[in-house]
Design a protein around this motif. Sequence first.
Motif, PDB file in Angstrom:
ATOM      1  N   ARG A 147       0.876  -1.165   0.032  1.00 39.45           N
ATOM      2  CA  ARG A 147       0.082   0.003  -0.020  1.00 39.45           C
ATOM      3  C   ARG A 147       0.966   1.401  -0.002  1.00 39.45           C
ATOM      4  NH1 ARG A 147      -1.197  -4.078   2.530  1.00 39.45           N
ATOM      5  NH2 ARG A 147      -3.208  -5.083   2.383  1.00 39.45           N
ATOM      6  N   ILE A 148       0.396   2.143  -0.898  1.00 37.24           N
ATOM      7  CA  ILE A 148       1.179   3.572  -0.994  1.00 37.24           C
ATOM      8  C   ILE A 148       0.314   4.364  -0.235  1.00 37.24           C
ATOM      9  CG2 ILE A 148       1.980   5.435  -2.211  1.00 37.24           C
ATOM     10  CD1 ILE A 148       2.704   3.171  -4.477  1.00 37.24           C
ATOM     11  N   GLY A 149       0.969   5.183   0.670  1.00 37.35           N
ATOM     12  CA  GLY A 149       0.266   6.429   1.244  1.00 37.35           C
ATOM     13  C   GLY A 149       1.073   7.409   0.876  1.00 37.35           C
ATOM     14  N   CYS A 150       0.208   8.494   0.352  1.00 35.70           N
ATOM     15  CA  CYS A 150       0.747   9.724  -0.204  1.00 35.70           C
ATOM     16  C   CYS A 150       0.067  10.971   0.343  1.00 35.70           C
ATOM     17  CB  CYS A 150       0.709   9.620  -1.753  1.00 35.70           C
ATOM     18  SG  CYS A 150      -0.598   9.018  -2.506  1.00 35.70           S
ATOM     19  N   HIS A 151       0.408  12.125   0.114  1.00 35.13           N
ATOM     20  CA  HIS A 151      -0.271  13.386   0.677  1.00 35.13           C
ATOM     21  C   HIS A 151       0.146  14.672  -0.030  1.00 35.13           C
ATOM     22  CE1 HIS A 151      -2.282  15.762   3.855  1.00 35.13           C
ATOM     23  NE2 HIS A 151      -1.318  16.696   3.508  1.00 35.13           N
ATOM     24  N   ALA A 152      -0.852  15.428  -0.479  1.00 28.67           N
ATOM     25  CA  ALA A 152      -0.595  16.571  -1.186  1.00 28.67           C
ATOM     26  C   ALA A 152      -2.040  17.530  -1.049  1.00 28.67           C
ATOM     27  CB  ALA A 152      -0.178  16.600  -2.401  1.00 28.67           C
ATOM     28  N   TYR A 185      10.115  -5.543  -6.073  1.00 24.61           N
ATOM     29  CA  TYR A 185      11.158  -5.049  -5.138  1.00 24.61           C
ATOM     30  C   TYR A 185      12.576  -5.473  -5.465  1.00 24.61           C
ATOM     31  CZ  TYR A 185      13.671  -3.622  -0.773  1.00 24.61           C
ATOM     32  OH  TYR A 185      14.605  -3.413   0.115  1.00 24.61           O
ATOM     33  N   ASP A 186      13.410  -4.674  -5.752  1.00 26.05           N
ATOM     34  CA  ASP A 186      14.830  -5.116  -6.145  1.00 26.05           C
ATOM     35  C   ASP A 186      16.005  -4.818  -4.935  1.00 26.05           C
ATOM     36  OD1 ASP A 186      15.559  -2.256  -6.269  1.00 26.05           O
ATOM     37  OD2 ASP A 186      15.921  -2.341  -8.198  1.00 26.05           O
ATOM     38  N   GLY A 187      15.627  -4.748  -3.848  1.00 27.93           N
ATOM     39  CA  GLY A 187      16.504  -4.422  -2.903  1.00 27.93           C
ATOM     40  C   GLY A 187      16.623  -3.029  -2.295  1.00 27.93           C
ATOM     41  N   GLU A 188      16.361  -2.112  -3.454  1.00 28.54           N
ATOM     42  CA  GLU A 188      16.602  -0.819  -3.004  1.00 28.54           C
ATOM     43  C   GLU A 188      15.371   0.062  -3.609  1.00 28.54           C
ATOM     44  OE1 GLU A 188      19.371   3.019  -4.461  1.00 28.54           O
ATOM     45  OE2 GLU A 188      19.633   1.047  -5.731  1.00 28.54           O
ATOM     46  N   PHE A 189      14.482  -0.311  -4.655  1.00 25.39           N
ATOM     47  CA  PHE A 189      13.316   0.225  -5.183  1.00 25.39           C
ATOM     48  C   PHE A 189      12.131  -0.621  -5.275  1.00 25.39           C
ATOM     49  CE2 PHE A 189      16.748   2.470  -7.426  1.00 25.39           C
ATOM     50  CZ  PHE A 189      16.514   3.830  -7.010  1.00 25.39           C
ATOM     51  N   VAL A 190      10.851  -0.017  -5.039  1.00 24.79           N
ATOM     52  CA  VAL A 190       9.911  -0.752  -5.368  1.00 24.79           C
ATOM     53  C   VAL A 190       9.412  -0.022  -6.791  1.00 24.79           C
ATOM     54  CG1 VAL A 190       7.315  -0.563  -4.620  1.00 24.79           C
ATOM     55  CG2 VAL A 190       9.090  -0.747  -2.978  1.00 24.79           C
ATOM     56  N   TYR A 191       8.901  -1.269  -7.547  1.00 26.13           N
ATOM     57  CA  TYR A 191       8.489  -0.775  -8.958  1.00 26.13           C
ATOM     58  C   TYR A 191       7.130  -0.735  -9.074  1.00 26.13           C
ATOM     59  CZ  TYR A 191      13.480  -0.529 -10.407  1.00 26.13           C
ATOM     60  OH  TYR A 191      14.725  -0.170 -10.274  1.00 26.13           O
ATOM     61  N   GLY A 192       6.306   0.125  -9.801  1.00 25.48           N
ATOM     62  CA  GLY A 192       4.872  -0.180 -10.075  1.00 25.48           C
ATOM     63  C   GLY A 192       4.514   0.382 -11.431  1.00 25.48           C
ATOM     64  N   HIS A 193       3.455   0.012 -11.485  1.00 30.37           N
ATOM     65  CA  HIS A 193       2.629   0.536 -12.927  1.00 30.37           C
ATOM     66  C   HIS A 193       1.084   0.539 -12.698  1.00 30.37           C
ATOM     67  CE1 HIS A 193       0.103  -0.281 -16.528  1.00 30.37           C
ATOM     68  NE2 HIS A 193       1.008   0.509 -17.042  1.00 30.37           N
ATOM     69  N   THR A 194       0.666   1.792 -13.191  1.00 36.93           N
ATOM     70  CA  THR A 194      -0.814   2.402 -12.848  1.00 36.93           C
ATOM     71  C   THR A 194      -1.289   3.268 -13.946  1.00 36.93           C
ATOM     72  OG1 THR A 194      -1.968   3.467 -11.301  1.00 36.93           O
ATOM     73  CG2 THR A 194      -0.033   4.344 -11.662  1.00 36.93           C
ATOM     74  N   ILE A 195      -2.337   3.246 -14.304  1.00 32.94           N
ATOM     75  CA  ILE A 195      -2.900   4.293 -15.048  1.00 32.94           C
ATOM     76  C   ILE A 195      -2.993   5.610 -14.337  1.00 32.94           C
ATOM     77  CG2 ILE A 195      -4.383   2.670 -16.488  1.00 32.94           C
ATOM     78  CD1 ILE A 195      -6.850   3.716 -14.787  1.00 32.94           C
ATOM     79  N   GLU A 196      -3.011   6.707 -14.901  1.00 33.28           N
ATOM     80  CA  GLU A 196      -3.172   8.335 -14.524  1.00 33.28           C
ATOM     81  C   GLU A 196      -4.447   8.227 -13.602  1.00 33.28           C
ATOM     82  OE1 GLU A 196      -1.378  10.903 -15.195  1.00 33.28           O
ATOM     83  OE2 GLU A 196      -0.309  10.174 -16.745  1.00 33.28           O
ATOM     84  N   GLY A 197      -4.269   9.063 -12.397  1.00 33.34           N
ATOM     85  CA  GLY A 197      -5.241   9.226 -11.402  1.00 33.34           C
ATOM     86  C   GLY A 197      -4.802   9.771 -10.248  1.00 33.34           C
ATOM     87  N   MET A 198      -5.483   9.648  -9.198  1.00 35.33           N
ATOM     88  CA  MET A 198      -5.216  10.377  -7.954  1.00 35.33           C
ATOM     89  C   MET A 198      -4.003  10.031  -7.399  1.00 35.33           C
ATOM     90  SD  MET A 198      -7.554  10.727  -4.274  1.00 35.33           S
ATOM     91  CE  MET A 198      -8.869  11.709  -4.990  1.00 35.33           C
ATOM     92  N   LYS A 199      -3.520   8.922  -7.440  1.00 32.03           N
ATOM     93  CA  LYS A 199      -2.393   8.403  -6.649  1.00 32.03           C
ATOM     94  C   LYS A 199      -1.158   9.036  -7.355  1.00 32.03           C
ATOM     95  CE  LYS A 199      -0.918   4.361  -7.860  1.00 32.03           C
ATOM     96  NZ  LYS A 199      -1.484   3.155  -7.984  1.00 32.03           N
ATOM     97  N   ILE A 200      -0.958   8.966  -8.840  1.00 29.65           N
ATOM     98  CA  ILE A 200      -0.108   9.654  -9.543  1.00 29.65           C
ATOM     99  C   ILE A 200      -0.143  11.535  -9.506  1.00 29.65           C
ATOM    100  CG2 ILE A 200       0.769   9.987 -11.962  1.00 29.65           C
ATOM    101  CD1 ILE A 200       1.548   7.361 -10.805  1.00 29.65           C
ATOM    102  N   ASP A 201      -1.184  11.897  -9.535  1.00 30.66           N
ATOM    103  CA  ASP A 201      -1.495  13.196  -9.279  1.00 30.66           C
ATOM    104  C   ASP A 201      -0.870  13.677  -7.962  1.00 30.66           C
ATOM    105  OD1 ASP A 201      -2.518  13.389 -11.643  1.00 30.66           O
ATOM    106  OD2 ASP A 201      -4.769  13.522 -10.869  1.00 30.66           O
ATOM    107  N   ILE A 202      -1.135  12.899  -6.745  1.00 34.45           N
ATOM    108  CA  ILE A 202      -0.645  13.237  -5.796  1.00 34.45           C
ATOM    109  C   ILE A 202       0.903  13.296  -5.386  1.00 34.45           C
ATOM    110  CG2 ILE A 202      -0.615  12.782  -3.163  1.00 34.45           C
ATOM    111  CD1 ILE A 202      -3.702  12.288  -3.336  1.00 34.45           C
ATOM    112  N   MET A 203       1.467  12.100  -5.984  1.00 35.05           N
ATOM    113  CA  MET A 203       2.932  11.849  -5.712  1.00 35.05           C
ATOM    114  C   MET A 203       3.809  12.699  -6.415  1.00 35.05           C
ATOM    115  SD  MET A 203       3.117   7.596  -5.109  1.00 35.05           S
ATOM    116  CE  MET A 203       2.667   7.218  -7.146  1.00 35.05           C
ATOM    117  N   ARG A 204       3.022  13.229  -7.800  1.00 38.88           N
ATOM    118  CA  ARG A 204       3.766  14.149  -8.520  1.00 38.88           C
ATOM    119  C   ARG A 204       3.852  15.578  -7.655  1.00 38.88           C
ATOM    120  NH1 ARG A 204       0.521  12.632 -14.080  1.00 38.88           N
ATOM    121  NH2 ARG A 204       2.073  11.327 -15.086  1.00 38.88           N
ATOM    122  N   LYS A 205       2.974  15.835  -7.141  1.00 38.04           N
ATOM    123  CA  LYS A 205       3.217  17.099  -6.399  1.00 38.04           C
ATOM    124  C   LYS A 205       3.805  16.862  -5.022  1.00 38.04           C
ATOM    125  CE  LYS A 205      -1.746  18.553  -7.707  1.00 38.04           C
ATOM    126  NZ  LYS A 205      -3.029  18.858  -7.142  1.00 38.04           N
TER     127      LYS A 205
END
Length: 149
Positions: A21-26, A39-59
Amino acid sequence: MLGELTANQIEAVLHREVVGRIGCHADDITYIVPTTYAYDGEFVYGHTIEGMKIDIMRKNPKVCFEVDTIENMSNWRSIIAWGTFEELKTKEERGSGMQQLIDRVLPLLTGETTISHSMTDGHGKYVEAMKGVVYRIKLTKKTGRYEKR
């Protein structure tokens, strides 16, 4: 018994699971959403469509990531990590991120935002651009708790 997980136990859970679960705030909005990941030991990789999660994480790219394993209410492990969201934009970055996901979660995916077998060259190699957003989260701090009875 309640306790704290060791660094090795935290890594084991992050590598073993595929849903977090990703928690984000803006803009005075806090949003928590489940996501499949690799997960590769440093990064969590994900894929999604445009939406609220991406909008918030971009901000606000500072995010929280949670993963748990629950056998029953008295036997569980929970990881909370903090990190920084990064959208993968170049063909090479997107391909690398998608390959992480293909290698880890392809056999489990069945939804609208998932990867189809037609996206690989027959040897599991990523071969074409994917619609949507490919991203990664660099995990910078991790903590874990457990209960075992």
